[in-house]
Scaffold this active site. Structure first.
Site, PDB file in Angstrom:
ATOM      1  CG  HIS A 229      44.692  40.522  41.704  1.00 22.20           C
ATOM      2  ND1 HIS A 229      43.816  39.835  40.894  1.00 22.20           N
ATOM      3  CD2 HIS A 229      44.171  40.460  42.957  1.00 22.20           C
ATOM      4  CE1 HIS A 229      42.812  39.390  41.612  1.00 22.20           C
ATOM      5  NE2 HIS A 229      43.000  39.748  42.859  1.00 22.20           N
ATOM      6  CG  LEU A 230      52.325  43.315  41.084  1.00 20.14           C
ATOM      7  CD1 LEU A 230      52.031  44.498  40.173  1.00 20.14           C
ATOM      8  CD2 LEU A 230      53.072  43.756  42.331  1.00 20.14           C
ATOM      9  CB  ALA A 231      52.021  37.426  40.005  1.00 22.40           C
ATOM     10  CG  ASP A 232      48.207  38.605  35.802  1.00 20.61           C
ATOM     11  OD1 ASP A 232      47.783  38.661  36.950  1.00 20.61           O
ATOM     12  OD2 ASP A 232      47.733  39.276  34.863  1.00 20.61           O
TER      13      ASP A 232
ATOM     14  CG  HIS B  10      44.204  35.929  34.646  1.00 15.24           C
ATOM     15  ND1 HIS B  10      43.544  36.954  35.299  1.00 15.24           N
ATOM     16  CD2 HIS B  10      43.305  35.407  33.778  1.00 15.24           C
ATOM     17  CE1 HIS B  10      42.310  37.035  34.842  1.00 15.24           C
ATOM     18  NE2 HIS B  10      42.143  36.099  33.937  1.00 15.24           N
TER      19      HIS B  10
END
Length: 335
Positions: free
Chosen positions: A279-282, A304
């Protein structure tokens, strides 16, 4: 004016386009907005994001209406200020905030925002994720902002209140490659208008599946309740990074099922030494692109992330690459 086909993505493509348009001064048209969703077009939280972007950036947003599948957005001049936005429902306040944050990083002075609606929603980052994971990860890039949760807001009642304070950024590239050794891991079951036994069952499963001691399990009931709601959070603190995971109770879904699903997400993250969860990566791509470069590691390359990367490259002179370094470790580079 950039032309974008929105049918391959959801609201994220729209929000990223709005952010980039305000930061670059480049307008866009988007067709087929959320075309593959069960309810295509702009929903209330997307419309609020469009209107918020238009207000912050003195932009023109033609044909912005509920259900619209086409949008023409022409940015103006971004100005700092005191802003208030209301989704008018349980629509995500955090997604609206993330839409306008990049523009306000470019402003000359600090801004304050008050947002009303949902603060803990499925399919959106929680207020806890923003405060504990997302914003701290931006500090090495010269980006400083804070959020304060005044009142929880759950689907479908909403009613949450979130405040943000945003400083002008001094962008610089950052390398977020290692999270360091594990320091603590704790879980919270947050309940509004529901029996405390639900949260106790959820925490019991998390304690067993993640090996959490009794003092790492926290039960909180919102008083007075703001409509029925149940958020289950796990916060994993490593020396260099804190990751926040969330799951939400649903009618007809057992507390045990909710907790087991969340435990699987946490274990998938812990099984890799990578810095960022999926979730944080994108969400790291845009600030790194605005900073002119950077790199981080993550344990998976999501759809995403890929769609966000390709859209960012349309607006900014950057290239976003990724390669597998080891099992469950990918390095993402913005250059």
């Amino acid at each position: 004016m950039i032309e974008i086909d929105g049918q391959a993505g959801g609201g994220q493509l729209l929000r990223t386009a709005l952010s980039l348009s305000l930061c670059t001064g480049i307008g866009f048209t988007m067709e087929n907005i959320r075309a593959r969703r069960s309810r295509p077009g702009l929903m209330r939280q997307h419309l609020t994001a469009v209107r918020a972007a238009a207000e912050v950036g003195h932009a023109r947003a033609g044909a912005a209406a509920l259900g619209a599948t086409r949008l023409r957005f022409e940015p103006g001049t971004v100005r700092a200020g005191d802003y208030r936005f209301n989704t008018g429902s349980a629509g995500s306040t955090t997604l609206v905030l993330q839409t306008v944050l990049p523009a306000l990083w470019h402003a000359q002075t600090a801004s304050r925002l008050s947002l009303e609606g949902g603060t803990h929603n499925p399919m959106a980052p929680s207020a806890d994720f923003l405060a504990d994971s997302y914003l701290p990860a931006l500090l090495p890039m010269g980006i400083e902002a804070s959020v304060t949760l005044q009142q929880h807001g759950f689907y479908p009642a909403g009613g949450g209140i979130l405040h943000a304070h945003v400083q002008p950024a001094t962008f610089k590239p950052a390398s977020l490659l290692e999270r360091g050794e594990l320091v603590t891991m704790e879980a919270w079951a947050i309940l509004s208008g529901l029996a405390s036994q639900i949260g106790a069952r959820e925490l019991g499963v998390l304690g067993e599946e993640l090996g959490l001691a009794e003092d790492a399990l926290h039960l909180r009931s919102i008083k007075p309740p703001v409509g029925p709601g149940n958020a289950l959070l796990v916060k994993v603190h490593h020396r260099k990074h804190a990751a926040t995971f969330a799951a939400y109770g649903e009618r007809g879904v057992s507390a045990e099922h909710v907790a087991r699903k969340l435990a699987r997400d946490v274990r998938a993250y812990l099984a890799s030494p990578a810095y960022a969860c999926d979730h944080l990566a994108d969400q790291l791509l845009l600030p790194m692109a605005l900073a002119g470069g950077g790199q981080f590691t993550t344990h998976t390359i999501s759809d995403h992330l890929q769609s966000n990367a390709r859209l960012i490259e349309k607006f900014l002179p950057v290239e976003i690459l990724w390669e597998r370094e080891a099992d469950r470790v990918w390095r993402v580079v913005v250059e």
